[in-house]
Design a protein around this motif. Structure first.
Motif, PDB file in Angstrom:
ATOM      1  N   LYS A 103      -4.623  -2.029  -6.156  1.00 28.21           N
ATOM      2  CA  LYS A 103      -4.983  -0.799  -5.443  1.00 28.21           C
ATOM      3  C   LYS A 103      -3.943   0.302  -5.664  1.00 28.21           C
ATOM      4  N   VAL A 104      -2.700  -0.109  -6.007  1.00 26.25           N
ATOM      5  CA  VAL A 104      -1.634   0.868  -6.276  1.00 26.25           C
ATOM      6  C   VAL A 104      -1.206   0.788  -7.743  1.00 26.25           C
TER       7      VAL A 104
ATOM      8  N   SER B 256       0.817  -1.216   0.000  1.00 27.90           N
ATOM      9  CA  SER B 256       0.000   0.000   0.000  1.00 27.90           C
ATOM     10  C   SER B 256       0.850   1.265   0.000  1.00 27.90           C
ATOM     11  N   GLN B 257       2.119   1.149   0.366  1.00 30.04           N
ATOM     12  CA  GLN B 257       3.015   2.301   0.425  1.00 30.04           C
ATOM     13  C   GLN B 257       3.704   2.585  -0.915  1.00 30.04           C
ATOM     14  N   LEU B 258       3.584   1.647  -1.861  1.00 29.14           N
ATOM     15  CA  LEU B 258       4.334   1.752  -3.109  1.00 29.14           C
ATOM     16  C   LEU B 258       3.683   2.690  -4.121  1.00 29.14           C
TER      17      LEU B 258
ATOM     18  N   ASN C 178      -4.196 -14.547  -5.816  1.00 32.08           N
ATOM     19  CA  ASN C 178      -5.300 -13.725  -6.321  1.00 32.08           C
ATOM     20  C   ASN C 178      -5.617 -12.587  -5.351  1.00 32.08           C
ATOM     21  N   ARG C 179      -5.561 -12.893  -4.068  1.00 36.25           N
ATOM     22  CA  ARG C 179      -5.804 -11.854  -3.063  1.00 36.25           C
ATOM     23  C   ARG C 179      -4.677 -10.821  -3.085  1.00 36.25           C
ATOM     24  N   PHE C 180      -3.454 -11.301  -3.275  1.00 39.40           N
ATOM     25  CA  PHE C 180      -2.320 -10.378  -3.342  1.00 39.40           C
ATOM     26  C   PHE C 180      -2.412  -9.498  -4.586  1.00 39.40           C
ATOM     27  N   GLN C 181      -2.887 -10.082  -5.668  1.00 39.75           N
ATOM     28  CA  GLN C 181      -3.091  -9.300  -6.890  1.00 39.75           C
ATOM     29  C   GLN C 181      -4.012  -8.107  -6.638  1.00 39.75           C
ATOM     30  N   LYS C 182      -5.055  -8.317  -5.860  1.00 41.14           N
ATOM     31  CA  LYS C 182      -5.994  -7.232  -5.553  1.00 41.14           C
ATOM     32  C   LYS C 182      -5.315  -6.116  -4.767  1.00 41.14           C
TER      33      LYS C 182
END
Length: 279
Positions: free
Chosen positions: A106-107, A73-75, A98-102
């Motif tokens: 977001k960034v 989220s910081q990237l 798949n969850r990590f892809q989401k």
């Protein structure tokens, strides 16, 4: 804003060394730098100037560790980078990638390549896996890593691997691990039912000699020593580093016998992780 200029970089989060080893192997093969995300969590914003960015992490409860999601989220500036992720799991990866892809989306990031590998489980019930099975897991990674590196160097975009529930669960279900684990999970559920989740809080028994390794190895600095004994805060990342690296085997989950294997990756030392936990 913190800026990272490395053209190729592999970020990782690791408690017992599995992710550290995978990250180091990939970095060596693709000529990249490795970086532990833990010291970067204090940065509010990180601007990336990298062409290739990798993420390596363990699977916790069928998803990436919360600290990895926080880091993502910081990237900023990753929309045009080649992104790959390699997660390692003890029981099953489920839909972790798949969850990590989401989280990446977001960034404005998208995984070009997402893979999972089974590595020695080091949580509750982990002692039910055989040494032979652990050796097979480690060997499988060694056999596959060069091919993966070539895909990354060529910027191949295979996307996220197909879910493989039968492959990852067959050992657990059909080679006795499931049945061996029943008494362990029965004890776990009984404890929680009668005493709540606090019954599983980390604690140090009478074998603790106050060496302070647990405080030093905690990647999120959630432990401090008080009167020669470790005290845990409320920011635990659930990586089991304190428990697994304790030389006295003094740390347990509420003094319960939950059949946890004392494990760290055989090619990773305490010093390897300690020097990477520093800001």
């Amino acid at each position: 804003m913190h800026i990272i200029h490395d053209k190729r970089i592999v970020f990782y989060f690791s408690g017992t060394g599995n992710s550290f080893k995978i990250a180091e192997d990939m970095a060596e093969l693709i000529d990249a730098k490795t970086m532990n995300i833990a010291p970067l969590l204090e940065k509010k914003s990180i601007m990336m100037k990298s062409d290739i960015i990798g993420f390596v992490f363990p699977v916790y409860d069928f998803k990436a560790p919360e600290v990895m999601n926080q880091f993502v989220s910081q990237l900023k500036g990753i929309e045009s980078s080649y992104l790959f992720a390699i997660c390692n799991y003890g029981i099953a990866p489920s839909k972790t990638l798949n969850r990590f892809q989401k989280e990446l989306q977001k960034v404005d990031g998208t995984l070009a390549l997402g893979l999972s590998f089974q590595m020695p489980h080091n949580g509750i019930g982990s002692a039910n896996f055989s040494v032979k099975r652990h050796q097979q897991m480690l060997a499988h990674w060694e056999q596959a890593k060069s091919k993966i590196a070539n895909k990354i160097i060529k910027n191949e975009k295979d996307g996220i691997e197909k879910n493989k529930p039968l492959e990852s669960m067959k050992v657990f279900l059909f080679q006795g691990v499931f049945f061996k684990s029943i008494p362990t999970f029965a004890r776990l559920l009984t404890k929680v039912a009668f005493h709540g989740w606090d019954a599983l809080a980390y604690t140090a028994n009478e074998n603790c000699n106050g060496c302070g390794i647990c405080e030093k190895i905690c990647p999120v600095h959630n432990i401090h020593m008080e009167n020669g004994k470790p005290i845990w805060g409320d920011q635990c990342a659930n990586c089991f580093a304190c428990l697994q690296w304790c030389p006295q085997k003094a740390i347990t989950l509420g003094n319960n016998n939950l059949n946890i294997l004392r494990y760290h990756h055989p090619e990773v030392t305490l010093e390897d992780l300690l020097k990477r936990n520093k800001p």
